[in-house]
Design a protein around this motif. Structure first.
Motif, short mmCIF file in Angstrom:
data_model
loop_
_atom_site.label_atom_id
_atom_site.label_comp_id
_atom_site.label_asym_id
_atom_site.label_seq_id
_atom_site.Cartn_x
_atom_site.Cartn_y
_atom_site.Cartn_z
N GLY A 1 -14.71 -2.12 3.14
CA GLY A 1 -15.66 -1.96 2.09
C GLY A 1 -15.13 -1.29 0.96
N THR A 2 -14.01 -0.61 0.78
CA THR A 2 -13.31 -0.02 -0.31
C THR A 2 -12.76 -1.02 -1.23
N ALA B 1 -17.37 2.20 -4.85
CA ALA B 1 -16.98 2.61 -6.24
C ALA B 1 -15.17 1.98 -6.55
N LEU B 2 -15.17 1.60 -7.54
CA LEU B 2 -13.66 1.17 -7.93
C LEU B 2 -12.64 2.27 -7.85
N GLN B 3 -11.54 2.06 -7.33
CA GLN B 3 -10.66 3.31 -7.14
C GLN B 3 -9.29 2.64 -7.69
N TYR C 1 -7.65 -5.46 6.42
CA TYR C 1 -7.10 -6.54 5.69
C TYR C 1 -7.83 -6.84 4.36
N VAL C 2 -7.41 -7.53 3.40
CA VAL C 2 -8.20 -7.81 2.13
C VAL C 2 -9.05 -8.93 2.12
N LYS C 3 -10.32 -8.73 1.93
CA LYS C 3 -11.14 -9.67 2.17
C LYS C 3 -11.34 -10.68 1.02
#
Length: 154
Positions: free
Chosen positions: A136-137, A50-52, A85-87
């Motif tokens: 995965g967030t 889900a987008l946060q 990290y940011v994927k």
């Protein structure tokens, strides 16, 4: 060189079908611009989470006088270590003919989750950036950019 299998009657029938298809396309036009739901569907392809709201900062002008070159900066507040990290960073513009604007694949080797680029905006619209993290967030931010002269012929 002529096609021996195409007779005059066949050519007239083929041209008639083309005219009927063109007429049908004129009678039932489709929307030339993307909708916010199409942009949201494109963002959903990024991952199942889900987008946060949060962690993502979009730097863009409030008013872009020329939609042909709108400077954009996206910064994600995240460490860039092997553990976290940011994927991926993805941006969509919900009022452009094609909502997918940019997608960047990152790794811990980048050292910082920060990208800058210029985009073309057709009209005043919302731009949304999403950062997919290694766990995965997904974090997001949205900003409205007013365009005085559209960059996509508008």
């Amino acid at each position: 060189m002529t096609d021996p299998s195409l007779s005059r009657r066949g050519a007239i029938a083929l041209a008639s079908r083309g005219c009927v298809i063109a007429l049908a396309a004129c009678l039932f036009p489709t929307e030339a611009w993307a909708s916010p739901s199409e942009a949201k569907a494109l963002l959903a392809t990024l991952g199942p989470g889900a987008l946060q709201p949060g962690k993502v900062t979009i730097g863009a002008p409030e008013i872009a006088e020329n939609g042909n070159t709108v400077p954009i900066m996206i910064d994600v507040d995240s460490p860039m270590t092997d553990a976290s990290y940011v994927k991926t960073i993805m941006m969509v513009a919900d009022g452009n003919p094609l909502p997918g604007v940019a997608r960047f694949e990152l790794s811990p080797a980048n050292g910082r989750a920060h990208v800058e680029f210029r985009i073309r905006l057709a009209q005043t619209q919302n731009i949304t950036a999403v950062a997919l993290m290694s766990d995965g967030t997904m974090w997001t931010a949205t900003k409205n950019v007013k365009v005085t002269i559209g960059g996509c012929g508008g």
